[in-house]
Design an enzyme around this catalytic site. Structure first.
Site, short mmCIF file in Angstrom:
data_model
loop_
_atom_site.label_atom_id
_atom_site.label_comp_id
_atom_site.label_asym_id
_atom_site.label_seq_id
_atom_site.Cartn_x
_atom_site.Cartn_y
_atom_site.Cartn_z
CB THR A 1 -0.22 -0.70 6.68
OG1 THR A 1 0.67 -1.51 7.45
CG2 THR A 1 -0.58 0.55 7.45
CB CYS B 1 6.51 1.23 8.02
SG CYS B 1 6.75 -0.42 7.35
CB THR C 1 -0.93 0.01 1.23
OG1 THR C 1 -0.14 -0.13 2.42
CG2 THR C 1 -1.95 -1.09 1.18
#
Ligand code: UGA
Length: 432
Positions: A122, A263, A86
């Site tokens: 996520t 991240c 993502t």
């Protein structure tokens, strides 16, 4: 249990392999056939300590399989984990969910019996609702259940983090799915992991809020480190002193370069974008992003001061260039800002990384890879310790350097200030 992991990136591969090691039958699926062929030969596309051994072991005992046939893999499984990427949308800040929705469409035409469909990727809050809508177009709601089960693995520590997680978060109101998933995770729960069953939306947000909070903690201590440098205090004393308060906790209070990786930078931006969508202002996280973006400038200014503002033709060597130790991941590493900036100012840069040459620097002027610590630092004016690999923790700088005056700038506070001074080295670090 029969599991299918869709996507053999970081999350999918590590969790798939670990689930198989716990005795489940796992099929890891990826549309990249090449990757699947390599995995079948025991070749691992990512650098993660201990992963290769686990893949080979579980592949040999046939609990772990690899396939590029999504339909067949879904048909043969009871639980489907969506583990695709993502990333940040090109030119934007929200998460690009196209891979998630494509997979959801493919799943919707492959459901042959009841399936638990889990997002491990996520994903922004309400993504599970969208997936449910997509799948319900072709299937009765009785045939599937959409669950959020976010992943909290760290690169470089992923296997340990999987086996000994602080918590397992399962977001679903469906009793049947919850029972099955609690059973799946029972080997970890019985070793002490907390199991939290919550709503699907809450689970989605827990993941983003956790990453944003950890990023905040790091940024906070980095700013405190700036103040420590001005006031003659060691930031390590502050981290220890703060960390002893159980309400604060000692972890993620290590000052250093700007946080990076695949991240924190991506997820902090995405949570703000989600909040904007819901007309909510996350001003703290916004300032964390700004402060982190400015972090490399602060460190570069210090490099300049250390070299008396004379960077041109100075030989600067980097030890480690990835965003942290025990990974080969260059995504959003602060070295991607620091090295090009120093090269622009005329520095002659060498770097060494235990994970080898990095294509990211191949086109940058006067930046060269060396294949040993010695070759990297022997003629350097300034050595910058950028990552905290064990390989860098006991270097005999005086022995390896041909220079009388070697200067070291330790961005990870690996060495003790007193010991370095006693050795007659000119040593700078962060917040000390
Ligand atoms: C992070 C989270 O820690 C995981 O829980 C989460 O599952 C993962 O993101 C994800 O969302 O997939 P990761 O990016 O692998 O894991 O790496 P971290 O160990 O969290 O480090 C992130 C950055 O923070 C690195 O640049 C690291 O050097 C920096 N950091 C970390 C500090 O500067 N100080 C610290 O005290 C800790």
């Amino acid at each position: 249990m029969k599991l299918c992991m869709i996507g053999t990136g970081y999350v999918g591969l590590v969790s798939g392999v670990c689930f198989s090691d716990l005795g489940n039958d796992v099929i890891c699926v990826d549309k990249d056939k090449n990757k699947i062929d390599l995995l079948k030969k025991g070749k691992i596309p990512i650098f993660e300590p201990g992963l290769s051994e686990l893949v080979i072991k579980n592949f040999k005992n046939k609990r772990l399989k690899f396939s590029s046939n999504l339909k067949k893999s879904i048909n043969n499984s009871d639980i489907i984990f969506i583990c695709v990427g993502t990333p940040t949308k090109k030119g934007g800040s929200s998460a690009d969910l196209s891979q998630i929705y494509n997979v959801a469409k493919e799943i919707s035409s492959s459901i042959n019996k009841f399936k638990i469909i889990i997002t491990k990727s996520t994903v922004p809050v309400t993504t599970g609702d969208e997936i449910e809508k997509i799948i319900a177009k072709k299937n009765s709601k009785k045939k599937f259940s959409i669950v959020s089960n976010p992943e909290f693995l760290r690169e470089g520590e992923a296997i340990r983090d999987f086996i000994y997680p602080d918590r397992i978060v399962v977001g679903s109101n469906d009793k049947k799915s919850n029972r099955i998933l609690k059973n799946l995770y029972n080997p970890l729960i019985s070793k002490g992991a907390q199991y939290l069953n919550t709503s699907r939306r809450a689970a989605e947000l827990i993941k983003y809020a956790s990453n944003a909070f950890l990023a905040t903690k790091i940024t906070f201590i980095n700013e405190i480190a700036n103040l420590c440098e001005k006031t003659g205090i060691s930031v390590e004393d502050i981290s220890i002193g703060m960390g002893l308060d159980k309400r604060i906790g000692s972890r993620f209070l290590r000052a250093g370069p700007a946080y990076g990786g695949s991240c924190f930078p991506k997820d902090t931006k995405a949570i703000i974008s989600t909040a904007d969508k819901f007309k909510s202002n996350l001003s703290v996280i916004k300032s964390v992003i700004k402060s982190n973006e400015n972090r490399s400038n602060i460190l570069l200014k210090r490099v300049s001061e250390i070299l008396n503002n004379k960077i041109k033709n100075k030989k600067i060597s980097f030890l480690g260039v990835t965003f942290k130790a025990n990974t080969d991941d260059m995504r959003d590493s602060s070295s991607l800002i620091m090295i090009p900036s120093l090269s622009k100012k005329g520095a002659l840069i060498k770097y060494y990384d235990p994970t080898g040459f990095k294509k990211e620097f191949s086109k940058i002027k006067n930046v060269n890879y060396e294949n040993s610590i010695k070759k990297t630092i022997e003629d350097a004016d300034l050595v910058i310790i950028h990552t905290e690999w064990n390989d860098f923790k006991s270097i005999n700088f005086s022995k390896l350097s041909k220079r009388k005056k070697i200067i070291i700038y330790d961005l990870r506070n690996i060495y003790s200030v007193d010991k370095m001074k006693n050795q007659g080295l000119k040593y700078y670090s962060v917040g000390r």
